[in-house]
Design a protein around this motif. Structure first.
Motif, PDB file in Angstrom:
ATOM      1  N   VAL A 102       6.614   3.687 -11.573  1.00 49.91           N
ATOM      2  CA  VAL A 102       6.000   3.139 -12.791  1.00 49.91           C
ATOM      3  C   VAL A 102       7.057   2.884 -13.862  1.00 49.91           C
ATOM      4  CG1 VAL A 102       4.381   3.616 -14.667  1.00 49.91           C
ATOM      5  CG2 VAL A 102       3.779   4.213 -12.312  1.00 49.91           C
ATOM      6  N   GLU A 103       7.942   3.858 -14.056  1.00 48.01           N
ATOM      7  CA  GLU A 103       8.925   3.753 -15.135  1.00 48.01           C
ATOM      8  C   GLU A 103       9.956   2.678 -14.840  1.00 48.01           C
ATOM      9  OE1 GLU A 103      10.393   4.658 -18.873  1.00 48.01           O
ATOM     10  OE2 GLU A 103       8.514   5.186 -17.884  1.00 48.01           O
ATOM     11  N   VAL A 104      10.408   2.577 -13.598  1.00 41.34           N
ATOM     12  CA  VAL A 104      11.407   1.564 -13.255  1.00 41.34           C
ATOM     13  C   VAL A 104      10.832   0.163 -13.418  1.00 41.34           C
ATOM     14  CG1 VAL A 104      12.730   0.574 -11.340  1.00 41.34           C
ATOM     15  CG2 VAL A 104      12.823   3.030 -11.782  1.00 41.34           C
ATOM     16  N   GLU A 105       9.571  -0.020 -13.056  1.00 41.30           N
ATOM     17  CA  GLU A 105       8.947  -1.331 -13.248  1.00 41.30           C
ATOM     18  C   GLU A 105       8.898  -1.702 -14.729  1.00 41.30           C
ATOM     19  OE1 GLU A 105       8.004  -3.681 -11.045  1.00 41.30           O
ATOM     20  OE2 GLU A 105       9.043  -2.337  -9.644  1.00 41.30           O
ATOM     21  N   ARG A 106       8.628  -0.728 -15.575  1.00 42.46           N
ATOM     22  CA  ARG A 106       8.608  -0.995 -17.023  1.00 42.46           C
ATOM     23  C   ARG A 106      10.009  -1.348 -17.510  1.00 42.46           C
ATOM     24  NH1 ARG A 106       9.741   1.287 -21.818  1.00 42.46           N
ATOM     25  NH2 ARG A 106      10.648   3.138 -20.844  1.00 42.46           N
ATOM     26  N   LEU A 107      11.002  -0.592 -17.064  1.00 39.68           N
ATOM     27  CA  LEU A 107      12.368  -0.832 -17.514  1.00 39.68           C
ATOM     28  C   LEU A 107      12.905  -2.159 -16.989  1.00 39.68           C
ATOM     29  CD1 LEU A 107      13.585   2.820 -16.977  1.00 39.68           C
ATOM     30  CD2 LEU A 107      13.334   1.688 -19.183  1.00 39.68           C
ATOM     31  N   ARG A 108      12.505  -2.535 -15.785  1.00 37.62           N
ATOM     32  CA  ARG A 108      12.885  -3.842 -15.249  1.00 37.62           C
ATOM     33  C   ARG A 108      12.316  -4.959 -16.124  1.00 37.62           C
ATOM     34  NH1 ARG A 108      11.489  -3.139  -8.836  1.00 37.62           N
ATOM     35  NH2 ARG A 108      13.564  -2.631  -8.063  1.00 37.62           N
ATOM     36  N   ARG A 109      11.066  -4.797 -16.491  1.00 38.27           N
ATOM     37  CA  ARG A 109      10.371  -5.848 -17.226  1.00 38.27           C
ATOM     38  C   ARG A 109      11.067  -6.119 -18.558  1.00 38.27           C
ATOM     39  NH1 ARG A 109       5.753  -3.404 -17.838  1.00 38.27           N
ATOM     40  NH2 ARG A 109       5.159  -3.875 -15.698  1.00 38.27           N
ATOM     41  N   TYR A 110      11.544  -5.054 -19.191  1.00 38.90           N
ATOM     42  CA  TYR A 110      12.146  -5.216 -20.509  1.00 38.90           C
ATOM     43  C   TYR A 110      13.680  -5.173 -20.473  1.00 38.90           C
ATOM     44  CZ  TYR A 110       7.379  -4.523 -22.071  1.00 38.90           C
ATOM     45  OH  TYR A 110       6.021  -4.653 -22.259  1.00 38.90           O
ATOM     46  N   HIS A 111      14.242  -5.211 -19.247  1.00 41.48           N
ATOM     47  CA  HIS A 111      15.695  -5.269 -19.067  1.00 41.48           C
ATOM     48  C   HIS A 111      16.396  -4.128 -19.813  1.00 41.48           C
ATOM     49  CE1 HIS A 111      15.254  -9.244 -17.230  1.00 41.48           C
ATOM     50  NE2 HIS A 111      14.396  -9.515 -18.209  1.00 41.48           N
ATOM     51  N   ARG A 112      15.902  -2.938 -19.580  1.00 39.96           N
ATOM     52  CA  ARG A 112      16.441  -1.764 -20.254  1.00 39.96           C
ATOM     53  C   ARG A 112      17.270  -0.923 -19.289  1.00 39.96           C
ATOM     54  NH1 ARG A 112      16.515  -2.595 -25.281  1.00 39.96           N
ATOM     55  NH2 ARG A 112      16.654  -0.340 -25.641  1.00 39.96           N
ATOM     56  N   TRP A 113      18.261  -0.233 -19.827  1.00 38.48           N
ATOM     57  CA  TRP A 113      19.065   0.676 -19.023  1.00 38.48           C
ATOM     58  C   TRP A 113      18.280   1.938 -18.690  1.00 38.48           C
ATOM     59  CZ3 TRP A 113      23.595  -0.211 -16.733  1.00 38.48           C
ATOM     60  CH2 TRP A 113      24.379  -1.281 -17.186  1.00 38.48           C
ATOM     61  N   PHE A 114      18.579   2.504 -17.543  1.00 35.97           N
ATOM     62  CA  PHE A 114      18.086   3.845 -17.236  1.00 35.97           C
ATOM     63  C   PHE A 114      19.090   4.529 -16.323  1.00 35.97           C
ATOM     64  CE2 PHE A 114      16.436   1.301 -13.763  1.00 35.97           C
ATOM     65  CZ  PHE A 114      16.524   2.120 -12.643  1.00 35.97           C
ATOM     66  N   ALA A 115      19.018   5.852 -16.258  1.00 32.40           N
ATOM     67  CA  ALA A 115      19.942   6.638 -15.447  1.00 32.40           C
ATOM     68  C   ALA A 115      19.174   7.591 -14.556  1.00 32.40           C
ATOM     69  CB  ALA A 115      20.901   7.422 -16.340  1.00 32.40           C
ATOM     70  N   ILE A 116      19.683   7.775 -13.347  1.00 32.83           N
ATOM     71  CA  ILE A 116      19.163   8.780 -12.425  1.00 32.83           C
ATOM     72  C   ILE A 116      20.258   9.816 -12.201  1.00 32.83           C
ATOM     73  CG2 ILE A 116      18.350   9.255 -10.087  1.00 32.83           C
ATOM     74  CD1 ILE A 116      17.034   6.546 -10.068  1.00 32.83           C
ATOM     75  N   LEU A 117      19.912  11.081 -12.359  1.00 38.36           N
ATOM     76  CA  LEU A 117      20.840  12.179 -12.152  1.00 38.36           C
ATOM     77  C   LEU A 117      20.352  13.036 -10.991  1.00 38.36           C
ATOM     78  CD1 LEU A 117      21.289  11.300 -15.174  1.00 38.36           C
ATOM     79  CD2 LEU A 117      21.876  13.695 -15.632  1.00 38.36           C
ATOM     80  N   VAL A 118      21.209  13.266 -10.022  1.00 40.55           N
ATOM     81  CA  VAL A 118      20.920  14.201  -8.943  1.00 40.55           C
ATOM     82  C   VAL A 118      21.770  15.444  -9.169  1.00 40.55           C
ATOM     83  CG1 VAL A 118      21.076  14.642  -6.472  1.00 40.55           C
ATOM     84  CG2 VAL A 118      20.217  12.457  -7.283  1.00 40.55           C
TER      85      VAL A 118
END
Length: 246
Positions: A102-118
């Motif tokens: 859900v969150e990645v689809e939102r961030l894609r739509r608005y061309h926003r950065w996001f980070a994944i940490l393992v």
């Protein structure tokens, strides 16, 4: 529908609402019967049409609403259990991927950065082997609590399984993600686990992958961060390695 009415009004107000309506209905029925039969309206019948529902309905409604409240609480508990890791009380792997989608689809739509940490605990097997699995569980719980306390409002934190955790940081640049990860590394390394044993103090290796409007699958995003985490292990552990993808 009844559930939402109870939650909206509160149980006492809901019972009062039902009781008043029951009294009004009983009174109208009694008056209607008396009128249609052509009889003179009996004041005693009017009084009984008010007193009977006023004395019975609140008790019955209280019982029914109490059962509904228990049902709501049980449903909430079952839902919480279905999305939560039972040991650490953070989100489980399945729910993390649901939120990630859900969150990645939102961030894609608005061309926003996001980070994944393992995040992976260094030498966790040695802690289990030396001090036992109960001690290992205690370390997991302490680390999960420390990480959860670092979360911002919109961050998503979960246990992937074993000694591995994951963060999704929306609206987060590479620099901010690195700063966040370094803070976690520092706080985890400062955990006091002396009651477990002298060599039980944990550290973490963290891999970061940052994206903007990516086209890959969710597994690909997680794999990029996972690969960065393994590079942190190879580089000596207790550190952060990051990668940035277009």
């Amino acid at each position: 529908m009844i559930n939402s009415a109870i939650l909206r009004l509160g149980k006492v107000k809901a019972i009062l609402f039902v009781t008043i309506n029951a009294v009004m209905f009983s009174l109208l029925v009694n008056l209607g019967v008396e009128t249609l039969s052509g009889k003179q309206i009996d004041p005693r019948a009017i009084v009984m049409s008010i007193l009977t529902p006023a004395s019975i309905v609140p008790f019955m409604t209280w019982k029914i609403f109490s059962l509904i409240e228990k049902l709501i609480a049980t449903q909430d508990e079952l839902h919480r259990a279905s999305i939560t890791d039972p040991l650490t009380q953070v989100y489980n792997r399945r729910h993390f991927f649901e939120l990630l989608h859900v969150e990645v689809e939102r961030l894609r739509r608005y061309h926003r950065w996001f980070a994944i940490l393992v995040l992976d605990i260094d030498h966790f097997k040695q802690i289990n082997d030396r001090y036992g699995h109960a001690a290992g569980d205690q370390v997991l719980v302490s680390i999960a609590k420390t990480c959860r306390e670092c979360c911002r409002t919109n961050d998503i934190f979960a246990r992937l399984g074993g000694d591995e955790f994951v963060f999704l940081l929306p609206e987060t640049s590479l620099e901010d993600a690195q700063s966040f990860a370094m803070r976690i590394c520092e706080q985890v390394s400062n955990l006091d686990c002396s009651e477990i044993g002298p060599e039980a103090s944990p550290t973490m290796s963290i891999g970061i992958a940052t994206f903007q409007n990516p086209a890959g699958s969710l597994d690909d995003y997680l794999k990029q961060a996972d690969n960065a985490m393994y590079r942190a292990k190879l580089a000596g552990r207790n550190q952060v390695i990051s990668t940035i993808l277009p």
